[in-house]
Design a protein around this motif. Structure first.
Motif, PDB file in Angstrom:
ATOM      1  N   PRO A  96      47.607  33.000  49.557  1.00  0.00           N
ATOM      2  CA  PRO A  96      48.758  32.620  48.734  1.00  0.00           C
ATOM      3  C   PRO A  96      48.653  31.194  48.187  1.00  0.00           C
ATOM      4  CG  PRO A  96      49.340  32.444  51.043  1.00  0.00           C
ATOM      5  CD  PRO A  96      47.933  32.969  51.002  1.00  0.00           C
ATOM      6  N   ASP A  97      47.809  30.373  48.796  1.00  0.00           N
ATOM      7  CA  ASP A  97      47.614  28.991  48.359  1.00  0.00           C
ATOM      8  C   ASP A  97      46.296  28.490  48.985  1.00  0.00           C
ATOM      9  OD1 ASP A  97      47.715  26.358  47.602  1.00  0.00           O
ATOM     10  OD2 ASP A  97      49.691  25.932  48.468  1.00  0.00           O
ATOM     11  N   PRO A  98      45.241  28.379  48.179  1.00  0.00           N
ATOM     12  CA  PRO A  98      45.158  28.524  46.730  1.00  0.00           C
ATOM     13  C   PRO A  98      45.449  29.946  46.259  1.00  0.00           C
ATOM     14  CG  PRO A  98      43.234  27.359  47.590  1.00  0.00           C
ATOM     15  CD  PRO A  98      43.953  27.940  48.759  1.00  0.00           C
ATOM     16  N   LEU A  99      46.045  30.021  45.064  1.00  0.00           N
ATOM     17  CA  LEU A  99      46.356  31.278  44.410  1.00  0.00           C
ATOM     18  C   LEU A  99      45.300  31.479  43.314  1.00  0.00           C
ATOM     19  CD1 LEU A  99      48.618  33.465  44.460  1.00  0.00           C
ATOM     20  CD2 LEU A  99      49.692  32.205  42.592  1.00  0.00           C
ATOM     21  N   HIS A 100      44.316  32.324  43.605  1.00  0.00           N
ATOM     22  CA  HIS A 100      43.143  32.438  42.747  1.00  0.00           C
ATOM     23  C   HIS A 100      43.391  33.389  41.577  1.00  0.00           C
ATOM     24  CE1 HIS A 100      40.272  30.305  45.435  1.00  0.00           C
ATOM     25  NE2 HIS A 100      41.084  30.739  46.383  1.00  0.00           N
ATOM     26  N   HIS A 101      42.922  32.976  40.410  1.00  0.00           N
ATOM     27  CA  HIS A 101      43.014  33.787  39.199  1.00  0.00           C
ATOM     28  C   HIS A 101      41.623  34.025  38.623  1.00  0.00           C
ATOM     29  CE1 HIS A 101      47.062  32.109  39.524  1.00  0.00           C
ATOM     30  NE2 HIS A 101      47.481  33.083  38.742  1.00  0.00           N
ATOM     31  N   THR A 102      41.455  35.189  38.013  1.00  0.00           N
ATOM     32  CA  THR A 102      40.226  35.531  37.316  1.00  0.00           C
ATOM     33  C   THR A 102      40.419  35.312  35.818  1.00  0.00           C
ATOM     34  OG1 THR A 102      39.731  37.224  38.961  1.00  0.00           O
ATOM     35  CG2 THR A 102      38.555  37.364  36.891  1.00  0.00           C
ATOM     36  N   VAL A 103      39.376  34.807  35.160  1.00  0.00           N
ATOM     37  CA  VAL A 103      39.382  34.659  33.706  1.00  0.00           C
ATOM     38  C   VAL A 103      38.671  35.867  33.109  1.00  0.00           C
ATOM     39  CG1 VAL A 103      38.771  33.199  31.745  1.00  0.00           C
ATOM     40  CG2 VAL A 103      39.277  32.148  33.983  1.00  0.00           C
ATOM     41  N   ILE A 104      39.384  36.626  32.271  1.00  0.00           N
ATOM     42  CA  ILE A 104      38.853  37.821  31.638  1.00  0.00           C
ATOM     43  C   ILE A 104      38.577  37.527  30.171  1.00  0.00           C
ATOM     44  CG2 ILE A 104      39.242  40.263  31.109  1.00  0.00           C
ATOM     45  CD1 ILE A 104      39.162  39.718  34.098  1.00  0.00           C
ATOM     46  N   ASP A 105      37.367  37.796  29.722  1.00  0.00           N
ATOM     47  CA  ASP A 105      37.002  37.685  28.313  1.00  0.00           C
ATOM     48  C   ASP A 105      37.633  38.861  27.578  1.00  0.00           C
ATOM     49  OD1 ASP A 105      35.784  37.679  25.819  1.00  0.00           O
ATOM     50  OD2 ASP A 105      33.749  37.461  26.584  1.00  0.00           O
ATOM     51  N   LEU A 106      38.556  38.590  26.655  1.00  0.00           N
ATOM     52  CA  LEU A 106      39.238  39.676  25.956  1.00  0.00           C
ATOM     53  C   LEU A 106      38.287  40.462  25.053  1.00  0.00           C
ATOM     54  CD1 LEU A 106      42.692  38.099  24.972  1.00  0.00           C
ATOM     55  CD2 LEU A 106      42.185  39.717  26.817  1.00  0.00           C
ATOM     56  N   ALA A 107      37.212  39.836  24.609  1.00  0.00           N
ATOM     57  CA  ALA A 107      36.278  40.529  23.718  1.00  0.00           C
ATOM     58  C   ALA A 107      35.465  41.585  24.450  1.00  0.00           C
ATOM     59  CB  ALA A 107      35.350  39.522  23.048  1.00  0.00           C
ATOM     60  N   THR A 108      35.177  41.356  25.733  1.00  0.00           N
ATOM     61  CA  THR A 108      34.332  42.276  26.493  1.00  0.00           C
ATOM     62  C   THR A 108      35.053  42.964  27.643  1.00  0.00           C
ATOM     63  OG1 THR A 108      33.599  40.571  28.051  1.00  0.00           O
ATOM     64  CG2 THR A 108      32.340  40.803  25.996  1.00  0.00           C
ATOM     65  N   GLY A 109      36.189  42.419  28.059  1.00  0.00           N
ATOM     66  CA  GLY A 109      36.888  42.943  29.227  1.00  0.00           C
ATOM     67  C   GLY A 109      36.270  42.530  30.540  1.00  0.00           C
ATOM     68  N   LYS A 110      35.267  41.640  30.500  1.00  0.00           N
ATOM     69  CA  LYS A 110      34.551  41.242  31.704  1.00  0.00           C
ATOM     70  C   LYS A 110      35.179  40.008  32.356  1.00  0.00           C
ATOM     71  CE  LYS A 110      30.985  44.131  31.521  1.00  0.00           C
ATOM     72  NZ  LYS A 110      30.639  45.083  32.624  1.00  0.00           N
ATOM     73  N   ALA A 111      35.132  39.968  33.690  1.00  0.00           N
ATOM     74  CA  ALA A 111      35.523  38.773  34.446  1.00  0.00           C
ATOM     75  C   ALA A 111      34.374  37.787  34.419  1.00  0.00           C
ATOM     76  CB  ALA A 111      35.870  39.152  35.876  1.00  0.00           C
ATOM     77  N   ILE A 112      34.644  36.541  34.012  1.00  0.00           N
ATOM     78  CA  ILE A 112      33.556  35.571  33.825  1.00  0.00           C
ATOM     79  C   ILE A 112      33.813  34.237  34.531  1.00  0.00           C
ATOM     80  CG2 ILE A 112      32.668  36.566  31.699  1.00  0.00           C
ATOM     81  CD1 ILE A 112      34.335  34.551  30.143  1.00  0.00           C
ATOM     82  N   GLY A 113      34.873  34.143  35.326  1.00  0.00           N
ATOM     83  CA  GLY A 113      35.127  32.912  36.063  1.00  0.00           C
ATOM     84  C   GLY A 113      36.437  33.000  36.810  1.00  0.00           C
ATOM     85  N   THR A 114      36.674  32.000  37.641  1.00  0.00           N
ATOM     86  CA  THR A 114      37.927  31.922  38.392  1.00  0.00           C
ATOM     87  C   THR A 114      38.429  30.484  38.424  1.00  0.00           C
ATOM     88  OG1 THR A 114      36.822  31.585  40.522  1.00  0.00           O
ATOM     89  CG2 THR A 114      37.306  33.866  39.889  1.00  0.00           C
ATOM     90  N   LEU A 115      39.701  30.344  38.678  1.00  0.00           N
ATOM     91  CA  LEU A 115      40.341  29.061  38.939  1.00  0.00           C
ATOM     92  C   LEU A 115      41.637  29.345  39.676  1.00  0.00           C
ATOM     93  CD1 LEU A 115      41.804  27.670  35.539  1.00  0.00           C
ATOM     94  CD2 LEU A 115      41.397  30.059  36.052  1.00  0.00           C
TER      95      LEU A 115
END
Length: 239
Positions: free
Chosen positions: A87-106
């Motif tokens: 719950p803390d850190p609360l991790h998020h995935t970055v999704i490339d909208l052009a490909t639908g692929k996960a390419i990073g986190t923060l």
């Protein structure tokens, strides 16, 4: 501004009669023009992320992180499982909208609702994400959530004081450098002096306008090259 004093003649801070504690981040995705942020999900994201990170020629992107690099898909999956449960850190995935692929986190972390302080951290951008419009937009989406939706007063960025790329990124994104906390933590068997940066809510309107201007399609030519830098766009909005 005239300094306020109390009945003893001591200097005191400005009153905050309207302040209400900030809200906890939720699970709702954040969607921009180029990317989407969503909570880490092992089944949907682990394989994409491992493949994106494995495309790097070496492990330098993990040098200043307390974990990694990961030699096997299973080891990374185990790590991402712990991220998804946190719950803390609360991790998020970055999704490339052009490909639908996960390419990073923060992540959003050190969540202090009572004082309205929150930090962006554990930024792990694959080389497919680094130095792209998506990388900038992912920070912008988090800032919008932190200030506009959740009501925080202060957004922090911290990094190893020796991590020159992270310090440069903080400056580019509009964070103000505040100094070094010496011998703040240890990780990977070594010392870390921590560099502190922040954005406060009074600075956010100018930053929001600057980010929006930079991210606009009109700011890029036919080859995708920026016409104005993010720092120039932000500077033009500041009083």
């Amino acid at each position: 501004m005239v300094q306020r004093v109390n009945e003893y003649g001591q200097a005191i801070g400005e009153p905050m009669p309207q302040w209400q504690p900030a809200r906890a981040p939720g699970d709702q995705p954040m969607t921009g023009r180029y990317c989407r942020l969503e909570r880490v999900d092992v089944e949907r994201h682990a394989d994409d992320l491992y493949e994106a990170y494995s495309a790097a020629p070496d492990g330098r992107d993990w040098t200043y992180l307390p974990v990694g690099p990961f030699d096997t898909r299973e080891a990374y999956r185990d790590f991402l499982t712990s991220c998804a449960a946190s719950p803390d850190p609360l991790h998020h995935t970055v999704i490339d909208l052009a490909t639908g692929k996960a390419i990073g986190t923060l992540s959003l972390m050190r969540i202090d609702k009572a004082n309205g302080v929150i930090e962006v951290g554990f930024v792990v951008f694959s080389q497919r994400l680094q130095k792209t419009r998506m990388a900038t937009e992912s920070l912008f989406l988090l800032m919008q959530r932190v200030f506009d939706e959740l009501g925080y007063r202060r957004f922090e960025w911290k990094c190893d004081a020796l991590n020159a790329p992270s310090r440069a990124a903080a400056a580019r994104f509009g964070f103000t450098y505040e100094g070094i906390f010496r011998q703040a933590v240890t990780y990977k068997g070594r010392n870390r002096d921590t560099a502190w940066f922040s954005i406060i809510d009074s600075e956010w309107p100018a930053l929001r306008a600057g980010f929006a201007q930079w991210l606009d399609e009109a700011n890029f030519d036919a080859q995708g090259t920026q016409r104005r830098t993010l720092q120039a766009c932000i500077a033009a909005q500041r009083p």
